[in-house]
Design a protein around this motif. Structure first.
Motif, PDB file in Angstrom:
ATOM      1  N   ARG A 359      -8.870  21.913 -32.801  1.00  0.00           N
ATOM      2  CA  ARG A 359      -9.502  20.610 -33.259  1.00  0.00           C
ATOM      3  C   ARG A 359     -10.528  20.070 -32.594  1.00  0.00           C
ATOM      4  O   ARG A 359     -11.320  19.638 -33.387  1.00  0.00           O
ATOM      5  CB  ARG A 359      -8.059  19.632 -33.214  1.00  0.00           C
ATOM      6  CG  ARG A 359      -8.470  18.106 -33.791  1.00  0.00           C
ATOM      7  CD  ARG A 359      -8.736  18.089 -35.361  1.00  0.00           C
ATOM      8  NE  ARG A 359      -9.043  16.795 -35.901  1.00  0.00           N
ATOM      9  CZ  ARG A 359      -9.562  16.380 -36.951  1.00  0.00           C
ATOM     10  NH1 ARG A 359     -10.093  17.690 -37.874  1.00  0.00           N
ATOM     11  NH2 ARG A 359      -9.819  15.360 -37.322  1.00  0.00           N
ATOM     12  N   ILE A 360     -10.697  20.142 -31.405  1.00  0.00           N
ATOM     13  CA  ILE A 360     -11.855  19.870 -30.490  1.00  0.00           C
ATOM     14  C   ILE A 360     -13.183  20.537 -31.032  1.00  0.00           C
ATOM     15  O   ILE A 360     -14.283  20.018 -31.329  1.00  0.00           O
ATOM     16  CB  ILE A 360     -11.499  20.120 -29.204  1.00  0.00           C
ATOM     17  CG1 ILE A 360     -10.470  19.089 -28.743  1.00  0.00           C
ATOM     18  CG2 ILE A 360     -12.989  19.898 -28.233  1.00  0.00           C
ATOM     19  CD1 ILE A 360     -10.320  19.243 -27.210  1.00  0.00           C
ATOM     20  N   ASP A 361     -13.155  21.792 -31.503  1.00  0.00           N
ATOM     21  CA  ASP A 361     -14.094  22.675 -31.813  1.00  0.00           C
ATOM     22  C   ASP A 361     -14.517  22.198 -33.356  1.00  0.00           C
ATOM     23  O   ASP A 361     -15.531  21.867 -33.430  1.00  0.00           O
ATOM     24  CB  ASP A 361     -13.364  24.260 -32.007  1.00  0.00           C
ATOM     25  CG  ASP A 361     -14.556  25.122 -32.257  1.00  0.00           C
ATOM     26  OD1 ASP A 361     -15.970  24.939 -31.890  1.00  0.00           O
ATOM     27  OD2 ASP A 361     -14.607  26.339 -32.765  1.00  0.00           O
ATOM     28  N   GLU A 362     -13.521  21.902 -34.137  1.00  0.00           N
ATOM     29  CA  GLU A 362     -13.712  21.206 -35.462  1.00  0.00           C
ATOM     30  C   GLU A 362     -14.563  20.017 -35.102  1.00  0.00           C
ATOM     31  O   GLU A 362     -15.541  19.639 -36.007  1.00  0.00           O
ATOM     32  CB  GLU A 362     -12.804  21.145 -36.251  1.00  0.00           C
ATOM     33  CG  GLU A 362     -12.107  22.371 -36.706  1.00  0.00           C
ATOM     34  CD  GLU A 362     -10.570  22.182 -37.512  1.00  0.00           C
ATOM     35  OE1 GLU A 362     -10.187  20.963 -37.639  1.00  0.00           O
ATOM     36  OE2 GLU A 362     -10.144  23.028 -37.741  1.00  0.00           O
ATOM     37  N   VAL A 367     -19.625  16.536 -35.186  1.00  0.00           N
ATOM     38  CA  VAL A 367     -20.615  15.622 -34.824  1.00  0.00           C
ATOM     39  C   VAL A 367     -22.032  16.459 -34.597  1.00  0.00           C
ATOM     40  O   VAL A 367     -22.918  15.520 -34.735  1.00  0.00           O
ATOM     41  CB  VAL A 367     -19.868  15.282 -33.179  1.00  0.00           C
ATOM     42  CG1 VAL A 367     -21.220  14.443 -32.389  1.00  0.00           C
ATOM     43  CG2 VAL A 367     -18.653  14.352 -33.544  1.00  0.00           C
ATOM     44  N   LEU A 368     -22.173  17.556 -34.387  1.00  0.00           N
ATOM     45  CA  LEU A 368     -23.381  18.046 -34.532  1.00  0.00           C
ATOM     46  C   LEU A 368     -23.979  18.160 -35.645  1.00  0.00           C
ATOM     47  O   LEU A 368     -25.354  17.643 -35.753  1.00  0.00           O
ATOM     48  CB  LEU A 368     -23.127  19.703 -33.821  1.00  0.00           C
ATOM     49  CG  LEU A 368     -22.878  19.514 -32.251  1.00  0.00           C
ATOM     50  CD1 LEU A 368     -22.671  21.376 -32.014  1.00  0.00           C
ATOM     51  CD2 LEU A 368     -24.205  19.109 -31.304  1.00  0.00           C
ATOM     52  N   GLU A 369     -23.343  18.337 -36.810  1.00  0.00           N
ATOM     53  CA  GLU A 369     -24.011  18.294 -38.177  1.00  0.00           C
ATOM     54  C   GLU A 369     -24.267  17.002 -38.284  1.00  0.00           C
ATOM     55  O   GLU A 369     -25.282  16.700 -38.906  1.00  0.00           O
ATOM     56  CB  GLU A 369     -23.055  18.930 -39.109  1.00  0.00           C
ATOM     57  CG  GLU A 369     -23.370  18.920 -40.339  1.00  0.00           C
ATOM     58  CD  GLU A 369     -22.304  19.621 -41.225  1.00  0.00           C
ATOM     59  OE1 GLU A 369     -22.693  19.516 -42.519  1.00  0.00           O
ATOM     60  OE2 GLU A 369     -21.273  19.863 -41.092  1.00  0.00           O
ATOM     61  N   PHE A 370     -23.641  15.894 -38.007  1.00  0.00           N
ATOM     62  CA  PHE A 370     -23.854  14.547 -38.441  1.00  0.00           C
ATOM     63  C   PHE A 370     -25.222  14.058 -37.648  1.00  0.00           C
ATOM     64  O   PHE A 370     -26.027  13.340 -38.225  1.00  0.00           O
ATOM     65  CB  PHE A 370     -22.646  13.576 -38.127  1.00  0.00           C
ATOM     66  CG  PHE A 370     -22.869  12.230 -38.177  1.00  0.00           C
ATOM     67  CD1 PHE A 370     -23.213  11.330 -39.236  1.00  0.00           C
ATOM     68  CD2 PHE A 370     -23.098  11.210 -36.822  1.00  0.00           C
ATOM     69  CE1 PHE A 370     -23.195  10.083 -39.532  1.00  0.00           C
ATOM     70  CE2 PHE A 370     -23.605  10.070 -36.808  1.00  0.00           C
ATOM     71  CZ  PHE A 370     -23.695   9.293 -38.346  1.00  0.00           C
TER      72      PHE A 370
END
Length: 587
Positions: A359-362, A367-370
């Motif tokens: 879940r943390i990886d997702e 966040v990076l994409e946003f």
């Protein structure tokens, strides 16, 4: 590492318990030993230091009392008018006067005291009177007027002077060591008639120090004003006094740690030093260490017995789980806990860890994409803000030329404006060379010179090695535009702008300076706060909108170390400094 792992896995349950629980027993025991030793040593050191200090103060009180008695003897000449009359004379005196003075001195020294060694009267014209309890040979050729003790007594102008250990030739073959007390003789405010000096042996000092005892490994020393040894109770630790700091409490001498306490007498200027070796403090430590060792051994035996009866099957999976958590802390989310069979509780923890890690990886990827899309949208929005702002200002310039029917000027300004707009549309989504940005400034200045009637001059100071470096587009022109429309809006006469491009430690430093009206200190502070985001709006107009947009573009592209900063002198102009990284772009 593989061998150790196999060895650990091959160990029996009892051995695993021993290796696991031994640190739990050893660490408290070691801490107990160390803390007990430190506390004990610190307390003993404090007590010893206090004892030494109290003893030194007591000795100082006795010494001051003793020296006060000797000081009263130095006023002997003042209680005998015959001595004062003889001291007031100069030149030769009669044998009867000489003998009379010698008798008076002999009577003074032959009192019940056993510590007085000799008394001398040195008259200012060189006449010497003396008396000694020994059959000593007096050196009547002694040049007393150039001796240090005589000069100190004369300088003291009637006050007593303690000269320390005697080391002169007043007595030939002096039978025993002594120290001296000297006083200049004078009547009221008259001239100095001479000096009386009394030699005292060390029997009085020995009686004072005899009762003071800090142990076998200790010593008391008396030093004079020049830190020379006057008296030492024994010969221990005298070498430690060399270079001793007045406030030093701990010294080392020949590998031995010493506790030192020093006290300076206000009456004599002498310093009493008490010294005691740390070996005196260690006598009771052995007993304490034996007790701690016995208790530690008992605890070890108990721990070993308890460890045999406890289960440690969860150690290995817990270590595996801890190692995986360490990898996650370092940013490696491509790990999973595999030992999901066996112990139910550990399996449940492992499944929860795997779900949490996934879940943390997702969430991180989201966040990076946003943030990437947000940054891209902000850059495009800022570029769209710049174009209308630029067009509005320059269309106003064209309108002004049309009003005066300057067709040639309109032709030149529209040609330059068209070139600038083509550059802006072509380069808005790519990096540009610094020389292209400078050319953009050339075009803009051409427009402003036509509009202002050639009252504007431009200076360039460029480093040719930087002209091919890559920067974001529309970097320089907004700052030059801000100089003209906000820096010169209240200025008369010739206006000039200087563009300076130099290399610096961070990369490239660009300075754009004008001779406009400048800003007041409070306005500059508000503008800098607006640029850094500490303020959301300006209270004195919209002169900072373009600079704010440019500062934001630079920081979104290169990061927080880069951007704009302003300095100004009200009435003299403003300097805008741009910092960007140095990115080579080729030829």
């Amino acid at each position: 590492m593989r061998i150790l792992r196999k060895y650990w896995e091959a160990l029996t349950f009892q051995k695993k318990m021993i290796f696991t629980y031994l640190p739990l027993a050893l660490v408290p025991m070691i801490l107990l030993t160390v803390l007990s030793s430190l506390i004990y040593s610190n307390q003993i050191t404090k007590n010893t230091d206090s004892n030494v200090a109290n003893t030194v103060h007591l000795i100082n009180d006795h010494l001051n009392t003793y020296l006060s008695e000797l000081t009263r003897l130095s006023v002997l000449p003042y209680y005998n008018n015959k001595i004062l009359d003889i001291m007031a004379k100069t030149g030769n005196i009669s044998d009867s006067e000489f003998n009379q003075t010698q008798i008076l001195l002999s009577q003074a020294i032959r009192n019940p005291r056993q510590d007085l060694q000799s008394v001398f009267l040195y008259r200012r014209d060189g006449q010497i009177f003396s008396s000694s309890i020994y059959n000593a040979n007096i050196n009547y050729q002694y040049d007393f007027q150039n001796s240090p003790w005589y000069q100190e007594a004369v300088k003291a102008n009637g006050k007593v002077v303690f000269t320390g250990k005697v080391n002169d030739a007043r007595i030939i073959n002096r039978p025993e060591p002594a120290f001296s007390i000297a006083r200049a003789i004078k009547v009221y405010n008259g001239p100095i008639l001479g000096v009386v000096i009394i030699d005292v042996n060390f029997t009085g000092l020995e009686s004072i120090f005899q009762s003071a005892n800090l142990g076998n490994d200790s010593n008391f020393v008396v030093l004079d004003q020049n830190r020379n040894v006057i008296y030492s109770k024994n010969d221990r630790y005298l070498s430690a006094l060399q270079g001793l700091d007045p406030h030093q409490k701990i010294v080392k001498s020949n590998g031995e740690k010493l506790i030192v306490n020093q006290l300076e007498s206000a009456d004599t200027g002498w310093k009493i030093v008490g010294i005691v070796s740390e070996s005196e403090l260690n006598a009771g430590k052995d007993i304490l260490y034996n007790i701690i060792a016995t208790v530690s051994a008992v605890i070890l035996v108990v721990v070993l017995m308890v460890s045999i009866f406890l289960s440690n099957t969860i150690t290995k999976p817990l270590k595996t789980l801890r190692r995986l958590m360490g990898s996650v802390e370092k940013g490696n989310f491509n790990v999973a806990f595999q030992s999901l069979n066996g112990n139910l509780e550990i399996s449940q923890v492992g499944r929860a860890f795997n779900k949490m890690n996934q879940r943390i990886d997702e969430l991180i990827n989201q966040v990076l994409e946003f943030r990437y899309k947000q940054k891209e949208a902000e850059l495009n929005n800022l570029k769209l803000q710049i174009r209308p702002h630029f067009l509005f200002n320059n269309l106003e310039a064209i309108r002004a030329l049309a009003e005066i029917d300057d067709r040639e000027g309109i032709k030149e300004i529209t040609t330059a404006l068209g070139g600038m707009l083509r550059y802006s549309l072509k380069k808005q989504n790519s990096k540009v060379k610094l020389r292209e940005e400078i050319q953009q400034v050339h075009n803009y200045i051409k427009i402003e010179q036509i509009r202002s009637g050639n009252t504007l001059t431009m200076e360039y100071d460029e480093d040719p090695a930087l002209l091919n470096c890559l920067v974001i587009p529309i970097l320089l022109q907004p700052v030059v535009e801000n100089c003209i429309h906000h820096g010169f809006d209240q200025a008369d006469g010739m206006k000039w702008i200087k563009l300076e491009i130099k290399a610096c430690e961070e990369g490239i430093r660009i300075k754009i300076q004008d001779n406009g009206i400048g800003m007041k200190e409070d306005e500059l502070a508000m503008l800098n706060a607006y640029l850094t985001g500490e303020a959301n709006e300006l209270a004195f107009g919209d002169s900072g909108i373009g600079l704010k947009n440019l500062h934001t573009r630079i920081q979104l592209e290169y990061g927080s170390p880069y951007g704009l900063s302003l300095t100004t002198v009200y009435g003299s102009g403003t300097t805008v400094e741009i910092r960007v990284p140095r990115i080579e772009g080729g030829i």
